[in-house]
Design a protein around this motif. Structure first.
Motif, PDB file in Angstrom:
ATOM      1  N   ALA A  72       0.614  -1.456  -0.455  1.00 16.71           N
ATOM      2  CA  ALA A  72      -0.745   0.316  -0.220  1.00 16.71           C
ATOM      3  C   ALA A  72       0.873   1.247   0.146  1.00 16.71           C
ATOM      4  CB  ALA A  72      -0.760   0.196   1.100  1.00 16.71           C
ATOM      5  N   LEU A  73       1.338   1.339   1.649  1.00 15.86           N
ATOM      6  CA  LEU A  73       3.193   2.546   0.975  1.00 15.86           C
ATOM      7  C   LEU A  73       3.529   2.604  -0.237  1.00 15.86           C
ATOM      8  CD1 LEU A  73       4.446   2.378   4.171  1.00 15.86           C
ATOM      9  CD2 LEU A  73       2.158   3.462   3.750  1.00 15.86           C
ATOM     10  N   LEU A  74       4.171   1.599  -1.116  1.00 19.02           N
ATOM     11  CA  LEU A  74       4.482   1.553  -2.667  1.00 19.02           C
ATOM     12  C   LEU A  74       3.463   2.269  -3.281  1.00 19.02           C
ATOM     13  CD1 LEU A  74       6.954   1.093  -4.590  1.00 19.02           C
ATOM     14  CD2 LEU A  74       6.331  -1.475  -4.513  1.00 19.02           C
ATOM     15  N   ALA A  75       2.050   1.893  -3.382  1.00 19.19           N
ATOM     16  CA  ALA A  75       1.103   1.935  -4.193  1.00 19.19           C
ATOM     17  C   ALA A  75       0.713   3.139  -4.566  1.00 19.19           C
ATOM     18  CB  ALA A  75       0.082   0.777  -4.407  1.00 19.19           C
ATOM     19  N   SER A  76       1.619   4.050  -3.225  1.00 19.60           N
ATOM     20  CA  SER A  76      -0.023   5.550  -2.943  1.00 19.60           C
ATOM     21  C   SER A  76       0.968   6.205  -3.383  1.00 19.60           C
ATOM     22  CB  SER A  76       0.746   5.980  -1.512  1.00 19.60           C
ATOM     23  OG  SER A  76       2.169   5.750  -0.992  1.00 19.60           O
ATOM     24  N   ILE A  77       2.459   6.211  -4.685  1.00 17.29           N
ATOM     25  CA  ILE A  77       3.063   7.910  -4.973  1.00 17.29           C
ATOM     26  C   ILE A  77       2.182   7.731  -6.114  1.00 17.29           C
ATOM     27  CG2 ILE A  77       5.131   6.373  -5.333  1.00 17.29           C
ATOM     28  CD1 ILE A  77       6.682   8.824  -5.156  1.00 17.29           C
ATOM     29  N   PHE A  78       2.107   5.897  -7.114  1.00 17.28           N
ATOM     30  CA  PHE A  78       1.383   6.215  -8.207  1.00 17.28           C
ATOM     31  C   PHE A  78      -0.171   6.162  -8.278  1.00 17.28           C
ATOM     32  CE2 PHE A  78       4.726   2.991  -8.062  1.00 17.28           C
ATOM     33  CZ  PHE A  78       5.633   3.201  -9.022  1.00 17.28           C
ATOM     34  N   ILE A  79      -1.337   6.140  -7.314  1.00 17.90           N
ATOM     35  CA  ILE A  79      -2.381   7.026  -7.536  1.00 17.90           C
ATOM     36  C   ILE A  79      -1.845   8.428  -6.614  1.00 17.90           C
ATOM     37  CG2 ILE A  79      -4.154   6.951  -6.178  1.00 17.90           C
ATOM     38  CD1 ILE A  79      -3.001   3.837  -4.625  1.00 17.90           C
ATOM     39  N   LYS A  80      -1.089   8.888  -6.699  1.00 22.23           N
ATOM     40  CA  LYS A  80      -1.796  10.384  -5.992  1.00 22.23           C
ATOM     41  C   LYS A  80      -0.721  10.608  -7.510  1.00 22.23           C
ATOM     42  CE  LYS A  80       0.005  13.895  -3.193  1.00 22.23           C
ATOM     43  NZ  LYS A  80      -0.551  14.701  -4.489  1.00 22.23           N
ATOM     44  N   ASN A  81       0.124  10.231  -7.747  1.00 21.83           N
ATOM     45  CA  ASN A  81       0.920  10.903  -9.181  1.00 21.83           C
ATOM     46  C   ASN A  81      -0.280  11.024 -10.063  1.00 21.83           C
ATOM     47  OD1 ASN A  81       2.730  11.884  -7.951  1.00 21.83           O
ATOM     48  ND2 ASN A  81       4.643  10.710  -8.526  1.00 21.83           N
ATOM     49  N   GLY A  82      -0.677   9.698 -10.336  1.00 19.26           N
ATOM     50  CA  GLY A  82      -1.434   9.410 -11.938  1.00 19.26           C
ATOM     51  C   GLY A  82      -2.993  10.032 -11.401  1.00 19.26           C
TER      52      GLY A  82
END
Length: 120
Positions: free
Chosen positions: A10-20
């Motif tokens: 979830a932490l790894l995914a968070s930057i991609f979710i936010k930037n996307g």
């Protein structure tokens, strides 16, 4: 799945979710960078890349096909890193800042490869 693996994913995914999400809402800066790097169809390329980050990031965070999601995110990082952080074209402090972001993306790429290649 362990709690630590779930939190890590979830932490790894968070930057991609936010930037996307941010890039879909406000694509102008990213489109200009893509246009400057002579990316064909820069508006479409930014929309597709942003949608991949948002969708695959969400999938990774939720544990839905994490191998596929991690692979898609790793693939999206290649053009993002090359177009977004060309430290080799910069000088001084800007070069150093872009190199830091470039290396951060390489670290994310490595983490995504680890997640994608992990067997259950």
């Amino acid at each position: 799945m362990s709690v630590t693996a779930f939190i890590g994913r979830a932490l790894l995914a968070s930057i991609f979710i936010k930037n996307g999400y941010d890039h879909l809402q406000n694509p102008d800066y990213i489109v200009r960078a893509a246009r400057g790097a002579e990316v064909p169809e820069p508006e479409l390329a930014v929309k597709v890349n942003s949608a991949v980050m948002l969708g695959a990031g969400t999938m990774l965070a939720l544990g839905v096909a994490p191998g596929l999601a991690g692979t898609a995110l790793a693939a999206s990082l290649i053009p993002t890193t090359v177009v977004g952080h060309p430290f080799w074209d910069k000088q001084g402090a800007e070069r150093q800042q872009q190199q830091i972001h470039f290396l951060k993306n390489l670290a994310l790429f490595g983490a995504l490869l680890a997640v994608s290649g992990r067997r259950r």
